[in-house]
Write a protein that holds these residues in place. Structure first.
Motif, PDB file in Angstrom:
ATOM      1  N   GLY A  44       0.829  -1.206   0.000  1.00  0.00           N
ATOM      2  CA  GLY A  44       0.000   0.000   0.000  1.00  0.00           C
ATOM      3  C   GLY A  44       0.857   1.246   0.000  1.00  0.00           C
ATOM      4  N   ARG A  45       0.195   2.413  -0.130  1.00  0.00           N
ATOM      5  CA  ARG A  45       0.919   3.691  -0.121  1.00  0.00           C
ATOM      6  C   ARG A  45       0.002   4.793   0.359  1.00  0.00           C
ATOM      7  N   ASP A  46       0.607   5.919   0.741  1.00  0.00           N
ATOM      8  CA  ASP A  46      -0.192   7.100   1.033  1.00  0.00           C
ATOM      9  C   ASP A  46      -0.284   7.939  -0.242  1.00  0.00           C
ATOM     10  N   THR A  47      -0.640   9.204  -0.124  1.00  0.00           N
ATOM     11  CA  THR A  47      -0.940  10.003  -1.319  1.00  0.00           C
ATOM     12  C   THR A  47       0.260  10.745  -1.893  1.00  0.00           C
ATOM     13  N   ARG A  48       1.437  10.539  -1.373  1.00  0.00           N
ATOM     14  CA  ARG A  48       2.591  11.319  -1.832  1.00  0.00           C
ATOM     15  C   ARG A  48       2.818  11.155  -3.333  1.00  0.00           C
ATOM     16  N   ARG A  49       3.285  12.223  -3.933  1.00  0.00           N
ATOM     17  CA  ARG A  49       3.466  12.238  -5.389  1.00  0.00           C
ATOM     18  C   ARG A  49       4.421  11.147  -5.848  1.00  0.00           C
ATOM     19  N   THR A  50       5.391  10.797  -5.003  1.00  0.00           N
ATOM     20  CA  THR A  50       6.380   9.775  -5.368  1.00  0.00           C
ATOM     21  C   THR A  50       5.914   8.365  -5.029  1.00  0.00           C
ATOM     22  N   GLY A  51       4.717   8.244  -4.477  1.00  0.00           N
ATOM     23  CA  GLY A  51       4.227   6.932  -4.083  1.00  0.00           C
ATOM     24  C   GLY A  51       4.111   5.938  -5.222  1.00  0.00           C
ATOM     25  N   PRO A  52       3.489   6.304  -6.365  1.00  0.00           N
ATOM     26  CA  PRO A  52       3.394   5.336  -7.466  1.00  0.00           C
ATOM     27  C   PRO A  52       4.758   4.826  -7.927  1.00  0.00           C
ATOM     28  N   ARG A  71      -1.549  -5.354  -4.625  1.00  0.00           N
ATOM     29  CA  ARG A  71      -1.439  -3.904  -4.562  1.00  0.00           C
ATOM     30  C   ARG A  71      -2.777  -3.293  -4.156  1.00  0.00           C
ATOM     31  N   LEU A  72      -2.763  -2.608  -3.026  1.00  0.00           N
ATOM     32  CA  LEU A  72      -3.984  -1.999  -2.499  1.00  0.00           C
ATOM     33  C   LEU A  72      -4.104  -0.531  -2.865  1.00  0.00           C
ATOM     34  N   ASP A  73      -3.076   0.029  -3.492  1.00  0.00           N
ATOM     35  CA  ASP A  73      -3.045   1.439  -3.873  1.00  0.00           C
ATOM     36  C   ASP A  73      -3.091   2.319  -2.621  1.00  0.00           C
ATOM     37  N   VAL A  74      -3.777   3.481  -2.678  1.00  0.00           N
ATOM     38  CA  VAL A  74      -3.769   4.426  -1.557  1.00  0.00           C
ATOM     39  C   VAL A  74      -4.693   3.920  -0.454  1.00  0.00           C
ATOM     40  N   ILE A  75      -4.138   3.847   0.749  1.00  0.00           N
ATOM     41  CA  ILE A  75      -4.898   3.356   1.894  1.00  0.00           C
ATOM     42  C   ILE A  75      -4.192   3.835   3.159  1.00  0.00           C
ATOM     43  N   PRO A  76      -4.917   4.196   4.221  1.00  0.00           N
ATOM     44  CA  PRO A  76      -4.240   4.509   5.478  1.00  0.00           C
ATOM     45  C   PRO A  76      -3.406   3.322   5.964  1.00  0.00           C
ATOM     46  N   THR A  77      -2.324   3.603   6.634  1.00  0.00           N
ATOM     47  CA  THR A  77      -1.520   2.509   7.184  1.00  0.00           C
ATOM     48  C   THR A  77      -2.355   1.559   8.033  1.00  0.00           C
ATOM     49  N   PRO A  78      -3.223   2.045   8.951  1.00  0.00           N
ATOM     50  CA  PRO A  78      -4.044   1.089   9.704  1.00  0.00           C
ATOM     51  C   PRO A  78      -5.017   0.310   8.834  1.00  0.00           C
ATOM     52  N   TYR A 103       9.640  13.911   1.273  1.00  0.00           N
ATOM     53  CA  TYR A 103      10.046  12.637   1.872  1.00  0.00           C
ATOM     54  C   TYR A 103       9.132  11.505   1.417  1.00  0.00           C
ATOM     55  N   ASN A 104       9.682  10.293   1.474  1.00  0.00           N
ATOM     56  CA  ASN A 104       8.881   9.083   1.428  1.00  0.00           C
ATOM     57  C   ASN A 104       9.635   8.008   2.191  1.00  0.00           C
ATOM     58  N   GLY A 105       9.019   6.845   2.331  1.00  0.00           N
ATOM     59  CA  GLY A 105       9.655   5.824   3.137  1.00  0.00           C
ATOM     60  C   GLY A 105       8.947   4.496   3.037  1.00  0.00           C
ATOM     61  N   VAL A 106       9.396   3.558   3.862  1.00  0.00           N
ATOM     62  CA  VAL A 106       8.857   2.203   3.863  1.00  0.00           C
ATOM     63  C   VAL A 106       8.641   1.758   5.305  1.00  0.00           C
ATOM     64  N   LYS A 107       7.473   1.185   5.551  1.00  0.00           N
ATOM     65  CA  LYS A 107       7.161   0.564   6.831  1.00  0.00           C
ATOM     66  C   LYS A 107       6.766  -0.879   6.564  1.00  0.00           C
ATOM     67  N   LEU A 108       7.205  -1.803   7.419  1.00  0.00           N
ATOM     68  CA  LEU A 108       6.932  -3.221   7.234  1.00  0.00           C
ATOM     69  C   LEU A 108       5.920  -3.709   8.260  1.00  0.00           C
ATOM     70  N   VAL A 109       4.994  -4.534   7.794  1.00  0.00           N
ATOM     71  CA  VAL A 109       3.892  -5.030   8.621  1.00  0.00           C
ATOM     72  C   VAL A 109       3.892  -6.555   8.575  1.00  0.00           C
ATOM     73  N   HIS A 186      -4.963  16.118   3.144  1.00  0.00           N
ATOM     74  CA  HIS A 186      -4.684  15.649   1.787  1.00  0.00           C
ATOM     75  C   HIS A 186      -4.078  14.251   1.762  1.00  0.00           C
ATOM     76  N   GLY A 187      -4.071  13.572   2.895  1.00  0.00           N
ATOM     77  CA  GLY A 187      -3.449  12.264   2.980  1.00  0.00           C
ATOM     78  C   GLY A 187      -4.418  11.123   2.735  1.00  0.00           C
ATOM     79  N   ALA A 188      -3.969   9.922   3.089  1.00  0.00           N
ATOM     80  CA  ALA A 188      -4.751   8.718   2.809  1.00  0.00           C
ATOM     81  C   ALA A 188      -6.079   8.711   3.552  1.00  0.00           C
TER      82      ALA A 188
END
Length: 461
Positions: A44-52, A71-78, A103-109, A186-188
């Motif tokens: 998944g990703r949030d709405t950041r321009r670099t997300g795709p 791929r779930l596309d844009v979705i809140p982390t929770p 900024y962008n980044g990666v979180k693992l679940v 403007h976020g997820a």
């Protein structure tokens, strides 16, 4: 850990955070998941321009080591975490949470829907570092016939909202007839929270509710300085409460019915007071407010401290629950609250709904009133390189050694003066040393923060 900080890995896109780096992280994470018997990985990703761009890189890296990617596309982390829990699959979330747009980044679940433990992250990091020269990483790749398949998944956001509705006191909130002013930034959360609160029976008015990775209305971090429009909207609409999220909607901060910003430490204390019972435990970070200390004592609960960051808090909660301890609520004063009986995750929408439950009896200002009376100061001191960082932290250590206060070094340098405290620690996600101070008067808090700031700035020059 060298790479994964307090809440994943983040950096400026095009500098520390590149498609090549994300691909390597994905290969290391995917290979680790495969070693644990997990072949399917959600993304998944949030709405950041670099997300795709970065999710494309992540999908490639996961597929290269034989993982099938959903791929779930844009979705809140929770929301992604709820999907993982329901489907029993691990995930990668491409997000920089509250950090600026560049900024962008990666979180693992994990497959349980929770952030990976420190031990699990260390396994991923070991594989990532071993593959830095692309040797060990090459060993993890599969041949052309067994590369992973990539598919898009629809409906994950709707499923997340449906689960939220089943998990809170919907009738109590609806009966309160609340008007909610909402700023998803403007976020997820712009794609889930307006619908959620309306389905709870609230009248909802919004600002900054269009998903936009440029974040034109405000920066993603939901702090008072970034939220003047929300306070104005509360007053203009006669709303009962204002709610704001960060970029990936795992946090919630609040305004009361007068349009006044509510300190996150005060709302955390109010939620803790409503949920803690004698013998319970709660967990917070080393920058914990005296408000939560007081509530824990009044409720007969134990307060356990960790380094700052949700990963540390989640790990400590796991340890306590393994010991048979009840941990009904935990979190930090930045709006990142966890309710472990629901799920061991920070969830801005769920936290907000639990706060709305408290408004059925009295207005927001009265809910937090018992937990006011403290003033907080937060400063961000920038550094240019590791030498400047070391010099600043050395100055903080020297300042602490000279102070007539109790010193805690679990994460940075916290000085407890009895009537006030001050803390200096390096950020886990940005080139900053943060200074926090709390006291019963603003002058006292500013004096403590200013003295520590002056010492570090002098060392930086």
């Amino acid at each position: 850990m060298e790479i994964f900080g307090s809440s994943g890995v983040r950096g400026v896109v095009g500098e520390e955070m590149t498609p090549e780096f994300v691909t390597r992280v994905a290969r290391a994470a995917g290979a680790t998941f495969r070693a644990d018997g997990e072949r399917v990985v959600a993304l998944g990703r949030d709405t950041r321009r670099t997300g795709p761009m970065l999710t494309d890189a992540a999908a490639a890296g996961l597929a290269a080591v034989g993982c099938d990617v959903r791929r779930l596309d844009v979705i809140p982390t929770p929301g992604l975490q709820a999907y993982c829990d329901a489907e029993a699959v691990p995930a990668m979330m491409v997000t920089a949470s509250h950090n600026p747009p560049a900024y962008n980044g990666v979180k693992l679940v994990g497959a349980d829907g929770c952030e990976l433990s420190r031990a699990a992250l260390e396994r991923v990091e070991e594989r990532l570092l071993a593959g830095h020269a692309d040797t060990a990483a090459s060993d993890d790749r599969v041949d052309w016939a067994t590369v992973g398949e990539v598919e898009r998944v629809d409906g994950a956001r709707r499923r997340y909202v449906d689960e939220l509705l089943r998990s809170v006191d919907r009738e109590r909130i609806a009966d309160a007839d609340l008007t909610v002013a909402l700023d998803p930034g403007h976020g997820a959360g712009a794609l889930t929270s307006p619908d959620f609160f309306r389905r709870l029976g609230c009248r909802v008015v919004t600002v900054n509710a269009q998903p936009d990775g440029h974040f034109p209305g405000r920066d993603p971090e939901p702090v008072a300085a970034n939220l003047p429009d929300l306070g104005a909207l509360v007053r203009a609409a006669g709303a009962d409460v204002g709610i704001a999220h960060d970029g990936d909607a795992d946090r919630a901060v609040f305004f009361d019915e007068t349009g006044s910003y509510l300190e996150g430490d005060a709302t955390l204390a109010a939620l803790a007071a409503a949920n803690l019972e004698p013998g319970d435990a709660t967990v917070s970070a080393v920058n914990v407010s005296q408000r939560l200390v007081d509530v824990a004592e009044e409720c007969g609960a134990d307060l356990k401290l960790t380094p700052i960051g949700s990963t540390h808090i989640v790990t400590r909660i796991r340890e306590l629950r393994a010991e048979g301890r009840s941990v009904p609520v935990a979190g930090e004063g930045n709006g990142g609250v966890l309710f472990p009986p629901y799920r061991l995750t920070r969830d801005g929408a769920y936290t907000a709904a639990r706060f709305l439950e408290l408004l059925a009896d009295r207005p927001a200002s009265e809910v937090v009133e018992p937990h006011t009376g403290y003033e907080n100061v937060r400063l961000n001191l920038h550094y240019d390189d590791v030498e400047e960082r070391a010099a600043m932290l050395g100055a903080a250590e020297a300042h602490a050694a000279d102070a007539d206060a109790e010193l805690n070094t679990i994460d940075g340098y916290r000085l407890d003066f009895g009537d006030a405290w001050v803390l200096a620690r390096p950020s886990g996600t940005e080139p900053l040393v943060r200074v926090y101070a709390e006291a019963k008067s603003r002058d006292r808090a500013e004096t403590l923060a200013g003295a520590l700031e002056a010492a570090m700035l002098a060392a930086r020059e």
